[in-house]
Design a protein around this motif. Structure first.
Motif, short mmCIF file in Angstrom:
data_model
loop_
_atom_site.label_atom_id
_atom_site.label_comp_id
_atom_site.label_asym_id
_atom_site.label_seq_id
_atom_site.Cartn_x
_atom_site.Cartn_y
_atom_site.Cartn_z
N ALA A 1 -3.31 24.12 -29.91
CA ALA A 1 -2.31 24.02 -29.52
C ALA A 1 -0.75 24.54 -29.26
CB ALA A 1 -2.67 22.30 -28.92
N SER B 1 -9.15 18.22 -24.39
CA SER B 1 -8.46 18.65 -25.94
C SER B 1 -9.83 18.07 -26.27
CB SER B 1 -7.33 17.79 -26.67
OG SER B 1 -7.65 16.29 -26.76
N THR C 1 -5.20 17.03 -31.73
CA THR C 1 -5.27 18.07 -30.94
C THR C 1 -4.55 17.55 -29.76
OG1 THR C 1 -7.69 19.17 -31.71
CG2 THR C 1 -6.32 19.88 -29.20
N SER C 2 -4.38 16.63 -29.00
CA SER C 2 -4.47 15.89 -27.95
C SER C 2 -2.83 15.47 -27.83
CB SER C 2 -4.75 14.01 -27.33
OG SER C 2 -6.17 14.33 -27.06
N VAL D 1 -1.04 18.35 -28.53
CA VAL D 1 -0.30 19.48 -27.07
C VAL D 1 0.74 18.26 -26.67
CG1 VAL D 1 -1.96 19.28 -24.81
CG2 VAL D 1 -2.63 19.77 -25.91
N GLN E 1 -9.39 14.51 -22.64
CA GLN E 1 -9.69 14.32 -23.78
C GLN E 1 -11.09 14.34 -24.19
OE1 GLN E 1 -7.54 12.47 -27.15
NE2 GLN E 1 -9.87 11.88 -28.28
#
Length: 303
Positions: free
Chosen positions: A188, A204, A209-210, A213, A223
């Protein structure tokens, strides 16, 4: 690069060697997609892991904690004694362990934080072997230590950034992808540094990961419900079915005098252009200020 009237392909940014299954799931849904790795994953050598494999087999650890398929593959086929509990994050990691003859005692729900939450307070002398990425966050070891576990963290693999071809970087920055799929915080951050056009929805694989981001200043469209290729493909399909992006792709190119423009991100201090005034946790970027908003939008530099 497809013509502007053709369906825009989805960019799958899974690590090298990890994109085939997701591409297949997307193609089954009639979604055009391309795999461009932004990372490669280099396993630690057998010499580096020999000592901890021997200690694991000897029963030195009460728990083996594996948070990714790559860590399972790096550890390989090792004998885990019956008295050692094996804790995996996600069904994919558990399946990877099973492929080496290691059965997970507990499968946590998709994140290191979930793993920490699901483990009880440590019994006296509880010791954890945690083979992980060299770039792993401190969530698991710090969380387990807070619960009384002694944690032996070792590097099982090292992620290395891959610079994509210039044509891919320009296409990503100028809106020629219908969506991008990101599957790790490091991926990301790399995508943000390259620059993601506001018309490109971001999907994501999970919470870490979210968070990366959003920390990079990018909007998150969706997500996946779980960290699997099937769930990622379903999330992509849902985002694309919601309708065309509010901002169409740009046909401009970075000037020859400044080729770095297409590779910069709104999240970086050196960014050439902000992607959004205030990123939202989910959904595509808004089309712009409301009629009641008297503040003019930020100027956009030529692409």
């Amino acid at each position: 690069m497809p013509p502007l009237d053709a369906p825009r392909p989805v960019l799958v940014a899974r690590p090298a060697g990890r994109g085939a299954t997701l591409l297949a799931r997307l193609q089954e849904r009639g979604i055009p997609a391309e795999h461009q790795p932004l990372l490669r994953l280099e396993h630690a050598t057998d010499e580096e892991l020999h000592g901890i494999r021997e200690r694991l087999t000897s029963g030195a650890y009460s728990h083996l904690v594996i948070t990714s398929r790559t860590a399972a593959e790096a550890l390989g086929a090792v004998v885990v004694p019956p008295g050692t509990a094996v804790i995996a994050v996600g069904a994919g990691t558990a399946a990877a362990l099973d492929g080496f003859g290691i059965t997970a005692t507990l499968v946590a729900d998709g994140s290191g934080a979930a793993l920490v939450a699901e483990l009880p307070l440590a019994s006296p002398g509880a010791t954890v072997l945690f083979p992980a990425s060299a770039a792993a966050s401190a969530t698991v070891p710090e969380g387990l230590r807070a619960k009384g576990y002694r944690v032996h963290q070792v590097t099982a693999y090292r992620p290395q950034r891959i610079e994509p071809p210039a044509a891919v970087a320009v296409a990503l920055a100028t809106g020629h992808y219908g969506a991008i799929v990101l599957t790790s915080p490091m991926i990301a951050r790399h995508a943000a540094a390259l620059g993601v056009h506001p018309s490109t929805p971001i999907i994501s694989i999970g919470d870490p990961t979210s968070a990366a981001v959003r920390a990079a200043g990018l909007p998150l469209a969706r997500q996946a419900t779980e960290p699997t290729d099937e769930a990622l493909a379903a999330a992509v399909q849902q985002v694309l079915a919601a309708g065309p992006p509010l901002t169409g792709p740009s046909t401009a190119r970075p000037s020859a005098a400044d080729p770095s423009t297409a590779r910069q991100s709104a999240a970086e201090p050196s960014a050439a252009e902000p992607l959004a005034a205030s990123p939202t946790p989910a959904g595509p970027s808004p089309a712009g200020p409301s009629p009641a908003d008297s503040t003019p939008p930020p100027p956009k530099e030529p692409r």
